[in-house]
Design a protein around this motif. Structure first.
Motif, mmCIF file in Angstrom:
data_model
loop_
_atom_site.group_PDB
_atom_site.id
_atom_site.type_symbol
_atom_site.label_atom_id
_atom_site.label_comp_id
_atom_site.label_asym_id
_atom_site.label_seq_id
_atom_site.Cartn_x
_atom_site.Cartn_y
_atom_site.Cartn_z
ATOM 1 N N GLY A 69 32.799 34.498 33.477
ATOM 2 C CA GLY A 69 34.379 34.363 33.733
ATOM 3 C C GLY A 69 34.918 35.759 34.122
ATOM 4 O O GLY A 69 34.474 36.866 33.957
ATOM 5 N N VAL A 70 36.109 35.343 34.522
ATOM 6 C CA VAL A 70 36.963 36.529 34.888
ATOM 7 C C VAL A 70 37.507 37.354 33.593
ATOM 8 O O VAL A 70 38.629 36.749 32.948
ATOM 9 C CB VAL A 70 37.894 36.526 35.861
ATOM 10 C CG1 VAL A 70 37.151 36.421 37.279
ATOM 11 C CG2 VAL A 70 38.758 35.152 35.861
ATOM 12 N N GLY A 71 37.479 38.627 33.555
ATOM 13 C CA GLY A 71 38.251 39.223 32.305
ATOM 14 C C GLY A 71 39.478 39.714 32.732
ATOM 15 O O GLY A 71 39.886 40.972 32.903
ATOM 16 N N CYS A 72 40.345 38.950 33.389
ATOM 17 C CA CYS A 72 41.522 39.386 33.959
ATOM 18 C C CYS A 72 42.844 38.224 33.426
ATOM 19 O O CYS A 72 42.851 37.238 33.540
ATOM 20 C CB CYS A 72 41.709 38.937 35.446
ATOM 21 S SG CYS A 72 42.898 39.219 36.400
ATOM 22 N N ALA A 73 43.565 39.006 32.866
ATOM 23 C CA ALA A 73 44.695 38.154 32.152
ATOM 24 C C ALA A 73 45.598 37.473 33.199
ATOM 25 O O ALA A 73 45.888 36.303 32.711
ATOM 26 C CB ALA A 73 45.713 39.253 31.384
ATOM 27 N N TYR A 74 45.752 38.180 34.252
ATOM 28 C CA TYR A 74 46.729 37.429 35.289
ATOM 29 C C TYR A 74 45.902 36.284 35.720
ATOM 30 O O TYR A 74 46.818 34.891 35.739
ATOM 31 C CB TYR A 74 46.734 38.253 36.487
ATOM 32 C CG TYR A 74 47.763 37.846 37.455
ATOM 33 C CD1 TYR A 74 49.119 37.867 37.211
ATOM 34 C CD2 TYR A 74 47.464 37.221 38.695
ATOM 35 C CE1 TYR A 74 50.068 37.369 38.327
ATOM 36 C CE2 TYR A 74 48.060 36.512 39.644
ATOM 37 C CZ TYR A 74 49.509 36.688 39.360
ATOM 38 O OH TYR A 74 50.563 36.160 40.303
ATOM 39 N N ILE A 76 43.990 34.147 34.088
ATOM 40 C CA ILE A 76 44.095 33.390 32.888
ATOM 41 C C ILE A 76 45.446 32.575 32.922
ATOM 42 O O ILE A 76 45.567 31.608 32.582
ATOM 43 C CB ILE A 76 43.607 33.903 31.698
ATOM 44 C CG1 ILE A 76 42.341 34.515 31.839
ATOM 45 C CG2 ILE A 76 44.166 33.073 30.331
ATOM 46 C CD1 ILE A 76 41.567 35.051 30.266
ATOM 47 N N PRO A 86 40.439 29.647 35.332
ATOM 48 C CA PRO A 86 40.911 30.866 35.705
ATOM 49 C C PRO A 86 39.879 31.601 36.843
ATOM 50 O O PRO A 86 38.647 31.326 36.600
ATOM 51 C CB PRO A 86 40.984 31.746 34.423
ATOM 52 C CG PRO A 86 40.809 30.945 33.474
ATOM 53 C CD PRO A 86 40.186 29.663 33.789
ATOM 54 N N CYS A 88 39.090 34.354 39.926
ATOM 55 C CA CYS A 88 39.552 35.696 40.393
ATOM 56 C C CYS A 88 39.862 35.519 41.797
ATOM 57 O O CYS A 88 39.132 35.633 42.787
ATOM 58 C CB CYS A 88 38.142 36.606 40.298
ATOM 59 S SG CYS A 88 38.664 38.253 40.562
ATOM 60 N N CYS A 98 44.235 42.825 40.108
ATOM 61 C CA CYS A 98 42.731 42.091 39.918
ATOM 62 C C CYS A 98 42.150 42.351 41.422
ATOM 63 O O CYS A 98 42.655 42.425 42.317
ATOM 64 C CB CYS A 98 42.729 40.680 39.474
ATOM 65 S SG CYS A 98 41.400 39.854 39.775
#
Lengths: 99, 332
Positions: A69-74, A76, A86, A88, A98
């Motif tokens: 998965g993408v480790g990106c708060a935006y 999520i 979520p 990317c 990102c």
């Protein structure tokens, strides 16, 4: 200084019974999570895993599992707001963060 | 009957970057034309490659392509550019556009088997999340060798017979790496910031103010802390969650703003206003710092999710309470 993130969260799993020690996971991992010992892959430091999925994709024996998965708060937040997975995808809009 | 064969299409490029190439990279860093900074997918030649020359696979984001070819001074090589919709190798691999399917298709389109006599392609290691090396071999006969993470190690990698050292395999995220990613973070907040200034201006007109220069620089400071300072100082700030790191620096900033304004010595500088800053400014920095997880090279989905489940409600509560304090202060 080393960049470290949260501990005990990564979903990485290695099934040694299926591992033949080819070393592909060791080769593709960008964070040196694996080490080859006695012709088997061993998880050296799971907390370094960023769940990119490179090892899973390149294991010819399906010995590794991870929920990539993408480790990106935006991403999520966007997933929460739009009710989708979520992803990317910063291509829309004014160039948010990102990738 | 004659069997017509397709013509080989090879685009010539060079290891030299022009002023325009460098300007394009700079613009993309600031979010200008970033989503359309592309090169045509296909097969490129650098130097004077022949049928024994190595094949290097790349993405069609021009910044990726340029950072590869500029490391190929005095090297004769082929560059196979995949169609990643203008996204860099690592992100495109995560999305799957830099993937097994696209690699197989592109090799077939450019008829790679006619261009080179060997059967090896060098894929950047960060393309591995999208590429299944054994599948590529199974369907094309080409062997995938994973090259170094950074293009600047390529010459050494090629000289040593395609062996990457442990150092070449590791992703780094130096202070400079982090710094070059901060302009896009700032640009991303500009729209919301302008909206906030608009609202404050309206509140002034309604007599609910006055919001002035102090509020302006306090807010700008919190944004710079979240978007630039926290990312650059990342590993040196104690704690793991990005939101926490941002909050901590934002808290120091809020206290600084209050002290600069003479709190607690100046009696007309009310406690409500001072508290308002302490409530509002740190979570603004925290939110922006949290968004830097997407630019970082080491945060996992599970980790970010765990961080956000705590951070997002806290950020909302703190900001709402802070706004109430400031509004109450304006009324009395």
């Amino acid at each position: 200084m080393k960049n470290r993130y949260l501990k005990n969260v990564a979903t990485l799993k290695l099934n040694s019974d299926q591992c033949r020690g080819c070393g592909r996971c060791f080769e593709v991992c960008p964070h040196n999570v694996f080490i080859i010992e006695d012709r088997k892959s061993v998880i050296l430091d799971k907390d370094r895993c960023m769940e990119c999925g490179a090892c899973v994709k390149n294991c010819p024996f399906n010995a590794i599992e991870v929920k990539p998965g993408v480790g990106c708060a935006y991403a999520i937040i966007m997933g929460w707001l739009t009710g989708t997975e979520p992803s990317c995808d910063c291509s829309g809009g004014s160039g948010d963060n990102c990738c | 009957m004659e069997i017509s064969s397709r013509e080989l299409k090879i685009i010539q490029t060079s290891a030299e970057l022009t002023f325009n190439d460098i300007l394009g990279t700079w613009k993309a860093r600031w979010g200008i034309n970033r989503m359309n900074f592309k090169v045509e997918p296909g097969l490129y030649s650098v130097g004077k490659p022949d049928s024994n020359s190595p094949v290097l696979v790349s993405a069609n984001y021009k910044m990726s392509f340029d950072s590869l070819r500029k490391e190929l001074m005095e090297v004769n090589a082929w560059i196979l550019v995949l169609d990643t919709k203008g996204v860099n190798v690592w992100c495109a691999a995560g999305k799957g556009t830099f993937g097994t399917q696209e690699l197989l298709n592109r090799m077939a389109i450019v008829q790679l088997e006619k261009v080179v006599s060997h059967r090896t392609v060098i894929v950047p290691q960060l393309g591995a999340p999208g590429i299944s090396a054994h599948e590529v071999t199974k369907f094309s006969g080409f062997k995938v060798v994973y090259g170094p993470v950074r293009a600047k190690d390529l010459q050494e990698f090629l000289k040593s017979g395609m062996k990457a050292t442990a150092e070449m395999r590791r992703v780094k995220f130096t202070a400079y790496d982090r710094l070059v990613l901060t302009p896009i973070e700032l640009v991303g907040t500009s729209k919301v910031s302008l909206m906030i200034f608009g609202v404050l201006f309206l509140l002034n007109l309604l007599g609910l103010g006055p919001f002035g220069i102090v509020d302006f620089y306090a807010y700008i400071g919190a944004v710079i802390i979240g978007c630039v300072l926290t990312p650059v100082l990342l590993p040196w700030i104690p704690g793991s969650p990005f939101a926490w790191k941002g909050w901590l620096l934002g808290f120091i900033w809020a206290v600084t703003v209050n002290i600069l304004n003479g709190w607690t010595a100046v009696p007309q500088y009310s406690i409500l206003r001072a508290l308002g800053y302490i409530f509002i400014l740190p979570p603004v920095s925290a939110y922006l710092a949290m968004n830097f997880t997407g630019s970082s090279t080491f945060t996992s989905f599970s980790g970010v999710l765990k961080e956000m489940r705590k951070a997002v409600p806290m950020i909302i509560i703190l900001i709402v309470v802070g706004i109430l304090l400031v509004l109450v202060d304006s009324f009395i």
